[in-house]
Write an enzyme that holds these catalytic residues in place. Structure first.
Site, PDB file in Angstrom:
ATOM      1  N   HIS A 367       0.803  -1.216   0.000  1.00  0.00           N
ATOM      2  CA  HIS A 367       0.000   0.000   0.000  1.00  0.00           C
ATOM      3  C   HIS A 367       0.835   1.264   0.000  1.00  0.00           C
ATOM      4  O   HIS A 367       0.459   2.282  -0.564  1.00  0.00           O
ATOM      5  CB  HIS A 367      -0.978  -0.051   1.167  1.00  0.00           C
ATOM      6  CG  HIS A 367      -1.874  -1.241   1.057  1.00  0.00           C
ATOM      7  ND1 HIS A 367      -2.401  -1.894   2.126  1.00  0.00           N
ATOM      8  CD2 HIS A 367      -2.284  -1.921  -0.041  1.00  0.00           C
ATOM      9  CE1 HIS A 367      -3.110  -2.920   1.699  1.00  0.00           C
ATOM     10  NE2 HIS A 367      -3.037  -2.957   0.390  1.00  0.00           N
ATOM     11  N   ARG A 474     -10.204   4.767  -8.832  1.00  0.00           N
ATOM     12  CA  ARG A 474     -10.234   3.437  -8.182  1.00  0.00           C
ATOM     13  C   ARG A 474     -10.623   3.624  -6.712  1.00  0.00           C
ATOM     14  O   ARG A 474      -9.766   3.890  -5.867  1.00  0.00           O
ATOM     15  CB  ARG A 474      -8.865   2.776  -8.284  1.00  0.00           C
ATOM     16  CG  ARG A 474      -8.448   2.391  -9.706  1.00  0.00           C
ATOM     17  CD  ARG A 474      -7.046   1.781  -9.689  1.00  0.00           C
ATOM     18  NE  ARG A 474      -6.741   1.035 -10.886  1.00  0.00           N
ATOM     19  CZ  ARG A 474      -5.862   1.440 -11.819  1.00  0.00           C
ATOM     20  NH1 ARG A 474      -5.233   2.589 -11.700  1.00  0.00           N
ATOM     21  NH2 ARG A 474      -5.625   0.676 -12.872  1.00  0.00           N
ATOM     22  N   ARG A 510     -15.224   4.225 -10.107  1.00  0.00           N
ATOM     23  CA  ARG A 510     -15.452   2.789 -10.224  1.00  0.00           C
ATOM     24  C   ARG A 510     -15.749   2.255  -8.819  1.00  0.00           C
ATOM     25  O   ARG A 510     -15.017   2.565  -7.875  1.00  0.00           O
ATOM     26  CB  ARG A 510     -14.205   2.096 -10.782  1.00  0.00           C
ATOM     27  CG  ARG A 510     -14.425   0.596 -10.925  1.00  0.00           C
ATOM     28  CD  ARG A 510     -13.254  -0.079 -11.581  1.00  0.00           C
ATOM     29  NE  ARG A 510     -12.102  -0.141 -10.678  1.00  0.00           N
ATOM     30  CZ  ARG A 510     -10.912  -0.591 -11.060  1.00  0.00           C
ATOM     31  NH1 ARG A 510     -10.708  -0.967 -12.310  1.00  0.00           N
ATOM     32  NH2 ARG A 510      -9.916  -0.633 -10.205  1.00  0.00           N
ATOM     33  N   GLU A 609     -13.644  -5.939 -18.977  1.00  0.00           N
ATOM     34  CA  GLU A 609     -12.344  -6.570 -18.724  1.00  0.00           C
ATOM     35  C   GLU A 609     -12.463  -8.084 -18.644  1.00  0.00           C
ATOM     36  O   GLU A 609     -11.487  -8.782 -18.409  1.00  0.00           O
ATOM     37  CB  GLU A 609     -11.672  -5.981 -17.479  1.00  0.00           C
ATOM     38  CG  GLU A 609     -12.581  -5.826 -16.290  1.00  0.00           C
ATOM     39  CD  GLU A 609     -11.972  -5.023 -15.130  1.00  0.00           C
ATOM     40  OE1 GLU A 609     -10.758  -4.784 -15.121  1.00  0.00           O
ATOM     41  OE2 GLU A 609     -12.737  -4.665 -14.221  1.00  0.00           O
ATOM     42  N   ASN A 632      -5.813  -4.326 -18.669  1.00  0.00           N
ATOM     43  CA  ASN A 632      -4.919  -5.121 -17.812  1.00  0.00           C
ATOM     44  C   ASN A 632      -5.530  -6.497 -17.548  1.00  0.00           C
ATOM     45  O   ASN A 632      -4.896  -7.527 -17.751  1.00  0.00           O
ATOM     46  CB  ASN A 632      -4.681  -4.439 -16.455  1.00  0.00           C
ATOM     47  CG  ASN A 632      -4.180  -3.016 -16.603  1.00  0.00           C
ATOM     48  OD1 ASN A 632      -3.696  -2.643 -17.657  1.00  0.00           O
ATOM     49  ND2 ASN A 632      -4.318  -2.224 -15.565  1.00  0.00           N
ATOM     50  N   ASP A 633      -6.775  -6.478 -17.080  1.00  0.00           N
ATOM     51  CA  ASP A 633      -7.423  -7.762 -16.802  1.00  0.00           C
ATOM     52  C   ASP A 633      -7.869  -8.440 -18.088  1.00  0.00           C
ATOM     53  O   ASP A 633      -7.760  -9.660 -18.222  1.00  0.00           O
ATOM     54  CB  ASP A 633      -8.618  -7.554 -15.867  1.00  0.00           C
ATOM     55  CG  ASP A 633      -8.175  -7.512 -14.412  1.00  0.00           C
ATOM     56  OD1 ASP A 633      -7.388  -8.390 -14.023  1.00  0.00           O
ATOM     57  OD2 ASP A 633      -8.584  -6.586 -13.686  1.00  0.00           O
ATOM     58  N   ARG A 643      -1.052 -12.413 -15.505  1.00  0.00           N
ATOM     59  CA  ARG A 643      -0.178 -11.260 -15.731  1.00  0.00           C
ATOM     60  C   ARG A 643       0.912 -11.136 -14.667  1.00  0.00           C
ATOM     61  O   ARG A 643       1.885 -10.409 -14.841  1.00  0.00           O
ATOM     62  CB  ARG A 643      -0.997  -9.974 -15.844  1.00  0.00           C
ATOM     63  CG  ARG A 643      -1.596  -9.445 -14.550  1.00  0.00           C
ATOM     64  CD  ARG A 643      -2.522  -8.274 -14.870  1.00  0.00           C
ATOM     65  NE  ARG A 643      -2.807  -7.484 -13.689  1.00  0.00           N
ATOM     66  CZ  ARG A 643      -3.821  -6.642 -13.592  1.00  0.00           C
ATOM     67  NH1 ARG A 643      -4.648  -6.466 -14.609  1.00  0.00           N
ATOM     68  NH2 ARG A 643      -4.012  -5.944 -12.513  1.00  0.00           N
ATOM     69  N   CYS A 680      -8.964   2.254 -20.221  1.00  0.00           N
ATOM     70  CA  CYS A 680      -8.303   2.792 -19.024  1.00  0.00           C
ATOM     71  C   CYS A 680      -7.234   1.867 -18.450  1.00  0.00           C
ATOM     72  O   CYS A 680      -6.779   2.073 -17.334  1.00  0.00           O
ATOM     73  CB  CYS A 680      -9.336   3.132 -17.957  1.00  0.00           C
ATOM     74  SG  CYS A 680     -10.214   1.694 -17.319  1.00  0.00           S
TER      75      CYS A 680
HETATM   76  C1  PEP Z   1      -7.754  -3.048 -15.842  1.00  0.00           C
HETATM   77  O1  PEP Z   1      -7.920  -4.209 -15.450  1.00  0.00           O
HETATM   78  O2  PEP Z   1      -7.299  -2.754 -16.952  1.00  0.00           O
HETATM   79  C2  PEP Z   1      -8.052  -1.918 -14.936  1.00  0.00           C
HETATM   80  C3  PEP Z   1      -7.980  -0.674 -15.338  1.00  0.00           C
HETATM   81  O3  PEP Z   1      -8.356  -2.225 -13.664  1.00  0.00           O
HETATM   82  P1  PEP Z   1      -7.273  -2.521 -12.527  1.00  0.00           P
HETATM   83  O4  PEP Z   1      -5.909  -2.277 -13.113  1.00  0.00           O
HETATM   84  O5  PEP Z   1      -7.605  -1.608 -11.394  1.00  0.00           O
HETATM   85  O6  PEP Z   1      -7.520  -3.961 -12.232  1.00  0.00           O
HETATM   86 MG    MG Z   2      -9.098  -4.590 -13.675  1.00  0.00          MG
END
Ligand code: PEP
Ligand code: MG
Length: 753
Positions: A367, A474, A510, A609, A632-633, A643, A680
């Protein structure tokens, strides 16, 4: 010898007297060995000190041949004396010549002596030498005698490093931290920082070793221990203290040690032997450090580390010093060094002075790293033992790009970094100058550049970067850096501050995305086989709707009479989105019933995602006000490729035909129905990837604040028409990746990537 503490007390008193006598340093050493011998009823007392090159040299003796002084030398590890130095622990032998390490030195005339007690002369976990007593008889020295000699050795160590017994140039103290040192760790946050080292938990220097009044010292020690225990208990139970899981574990360990009888009785014994309370703590700490140096088991070393930290805390209690440097006067360019640190502790510092952070432990998802990223502070972590290499005030460089830390760097290294920093500053200035410029391609395509955020600390970046708003807020970060579930009023105040901060621009909130690697310090999640694909985000909040409703309530209240954008994370099917949206409607009804002012306009959207959701787009688009693609996800689920697994890193590429086709399908479907779509994930912030996204039709990108400048520069140098023509021929490619082709396009067209 009588096993009482009066012996060492008297001895320490005599040593103090000798220290103020106006005699030569050698004469002082000679007197000291003589009084130790007589106090301990030993026929021999000798002091060996470490010479550069790993030699132990006899510096003074009572009982052995004086001619051996400054001539008898042993290698570290050689003979009993060398063994004591090597292992930094006492050897108590009633029959020394029979010991396997025994090494006969005829010039010393030690033949008649059978028993021997040797103790290391320790300072700051390093061995400066050995203090030994010998007797003719087969004596076994009692425990009190061993303790007493160790106490004397500690005082001796202080005298040695103070320079009053010998010229420091003659010996190897191992304490001169004056050479350059370089360590390699893990980058927690990119960027480069150069400045002066400040220890987050300052070391304290014990000035006074010998007590004037033993019972006063005993009282001071007991009071400091009581204070320390209460302070730890308070930290562990106070709701408002922001402590993370890691910090909590360390505090639990502190609490255990603060009640450990063995530790406490050692401290008390040291005080009873005539040391001040501070010196007693240091004396026991010396043993801990010496044990630490001998251990290879990382778990045990960790525990000893905790004990060492606890002793530091106790010292600070005794000396009335603050626990951290947060409220001390800091250099203008401060690099903080700590073993670990909680997020709230970092926020406690004056941000304008902190250039970087270096941690011995931690992880990129810890954190404190999240907070550091929001504050744009470079962080290098996991550099074992770095605190031992450092003196406060040292020149230091933390390179969050290469995960290297330089302590006392040589002139040329410093110059090279100065140059790098200057170049960065130039680039930053160029980006800052572009902040008000519209983000548009050379051929007139407008692209919205938004930023990702999660903490109050992020808000100033909106103005600094010229972001058109917050494309992803977030909300879980507030939950993660706190020690308890934030109260409704805490949420309202954060969301209001965000809306206030963005002014007329958008802020997309979110709802809680917890689970996977996003864990709460105060929750004990049930272990899952595949947490990334487990009970997380919307799955969790739909199963526990009270929490989600609570959050929605806070958002509605914060957005009274303003526009509000809410989106849900990890939605896998339309039904989930509808269930979540129904909760928003329920909260809106509730607000209306209680006479609260609703938002002026409310838009509810979803993250995309999970690939399954893309296969329901025609239906989904009937229900959502906007979509935000979380690459990302999406990437990890699309390729079924964890990942976080380094073996798979780079195996699949975002800029590959299947991924680009997939993303293009999403953006085209949304556009055809007039539903706004943003991306994003991290890819939006990388200029080459962002270029490809624009090429396939994205006109809204949300990214880390530091990426906005580079991405805008890319846009300003891009001809969209030419790119889209090139890409049209690439979607059906059978290549593993289209990265090279895209790169070549950028280079030949002069696009800034
Ligand atoms: C993603 O998964 O691309 C995303 C923006 O969410 P996080 O990185 O917070 O999981
Ligand atoms: Mg995500």
């Amino acid at each position: 010898m009588a096993p009482t503490t009066a012996g060492p007390r008297l001895l320490l008193k005599r040593m103090r007297e000798i220290m103020v006598e106006r005699v030569s340093p050698q004469a002082r050493l000679d007197k000291i060995v003589s009084i130790i011998a007589s106090n301990m009823v030993a026929e021999v007392c000798s002091i060996y000190l470490t010479r550069p090159g790993g030699w132990l040299e006899l510096f003074a003796t009572e009982g052995l041949n004086k001619s051996a002084v400054h001539s008898t030398r042993l290698k570290i590890g050689e003979g009993i004396v060398g063994d004591v130095a090597q292992h930094a622990r006492p050897l108590n032998l009633s029959d020394a010549p029979m010991h396997p390490s025994f090494s006969y030195r005829p010039e010393t005339g030690e033949d008649p002596y059978q028993s021997m007690l040797g103790v290391p002369v320790l300072r700051g976990g390093r061995t400066l030498g050995v203090l030994a007593v010998q007797n003719r008889t087969h004596r076994h020295y009692g425990e009190e005698e061993v303790e007493a000699l160790q106490t004397v050795a500690m005082v001796l160590a202080e005298m040695v490093v103070s320079g009053s017994l010998i010229d420091l140039g003659e010996i190897d103290t191992g304490l001169r931290r004056d050479r350059p040192w370089r360590g390699h760790g893990v980058s927690f946050c990119e960027g480069i920082a150069m400045g002066r080292a400040v220890l987050h938990e300052p070391r304290v220097k014990v000035e006074k070793l010998i007590a004037d009044n033993v019972s006063d010292e005993r009282e001071r020690l007991d009071k400091a221990i009581d204070d320390l225990r209460s302070a730890i208990d308070e930290m562990l139970k106070t709701d408002d203290t922001v402590i993370t899981g890691e910090t909590r574990d360390v505090l639990e360990a502190y609490r255990m040690f603060a009640h450990d009888r063995g530790w406490l009785s050692k401290l008390r014994e040291a005080v009873m032997s005539g040391l001040t309370a501070e010196a007693a703590v240091e004396r026991v700490q010396n043993d801990t450090r010496a044990r630490m140096a001998r251990l290879s088991d990382p778990l045990l070393r960790d525990r000893l580390h905790d004990l060492d930290d606890l002793a530091n805390r106790l010292l600070r209690h005794l000396m009335g010093k603050a626990d951290t440097s947060a409220h001390e006067a800091l250099p203008a360019d401060t690099l903080l060094f700590a073993r670990t640190m909680g997020p709230a502790e970092l926020l406690d510092y004056d941000r304008s002075k902190i250039r970087g952070l270096v941690l011995e432990e931690g992880s990129p998802t810890s954190h404190v790293a999240i907070v550091a990223r929001a504050l744009d502070i470079p962080v290098v972590g996991r550099i074992d033992g770095i605190l031992d290499q450092l003196e406060p005030g040292d020149w230091v460089i933390a390179d969050g790009d290469t995960a290297e830390v330089h302590i006392r760097p040589a002139h040329d290294v410093r110059e090279a970094y100065r140059h790098k920093l200057a170049l960065r500053a130039q680039r930053q200035a160029a980006f800052a100058a572009m902040r008000t410029q519209p983000s548009v391609t050379k051929d007139g395509e407008q692209v919205r550049l938004l930023m990702n955020a999660g903490l109050l600390a992020d808000l100033p970046h909106i103005e600094e970067t010229g972001a058109e708003g917050i494309g992803l807020f977030r909300t879980e970060l507030q939950f993660m850096i706190s020690s308890h579930v934030p109260r409704l009023k805490d949420m309202i105040s954060l969301y209001s501050a965000v809306l206030e901060g963005v002014g007329p621009r958008t802020a997309v909130f979110r709802t809680l995305d917890l689970g996977g690697d996003k864990v709460l310090p105060y929750a004990r999640p049930a272990p899952e086989e595949n947490p990334a694909m487990g009970w997380r985000a919307i799955r969790m909040t739909l199963d526990r709707p009270a929490l989600l409703r609570y959050q929605i309530r806070a958002l509605l209240r914060a957005a009274a009479a303003r526009d509000l954008d809410i989106m849900f994370p990890m939605v896998a099917e339309v039904a989930e989105f509808r269930a979540a949206r129904a909760l928003v409607d329920r909260e809106l009804d509730r607000l209306a019933n209680t006479g609260g002012e609703p938002p002026r306009k409310i838009r509810v959207g979803t993250m995309l995602e999970v690939p399954a959701l893309a296969f329901q787009l025609p239906t989904l688009l009937n229900f959502v006000d906007f979509i935000s693609v979380g690459s990302n996800d999406l990437m990890q689920f699309f390729f079924a490729s964890d990942r976080g697994n380094p073996r798979l890193g780079g195996r699949y590429d975002l800029l590959s035909p299947p991924m680009l086709n997939f993303l293009k399908g999403i953006v085209e479907a949304a556009k055809a129905r007039g539903v706004p779509v943003t991306l994003c994930g991290e890819m939006a912030g990388r200029p080459l990837e962002a270029m490809a996204l624009v090429g396939m039709g994205f006109r809204s990108l949300s990214m880390a604040p530091a990426s906005i400048g580079p991405v805008k520069q890319m846009l300003l140098t891009l001809n969209y028409g030419r790119l889209s023509a090139l890409m049209a021929g690439l979607y059906d490619s059978s290549e593993h990746s289209l990265r090279e082709q895209l790169k070549q396009f950028a280079i030949s067209e002069g696009v800034s990537i």
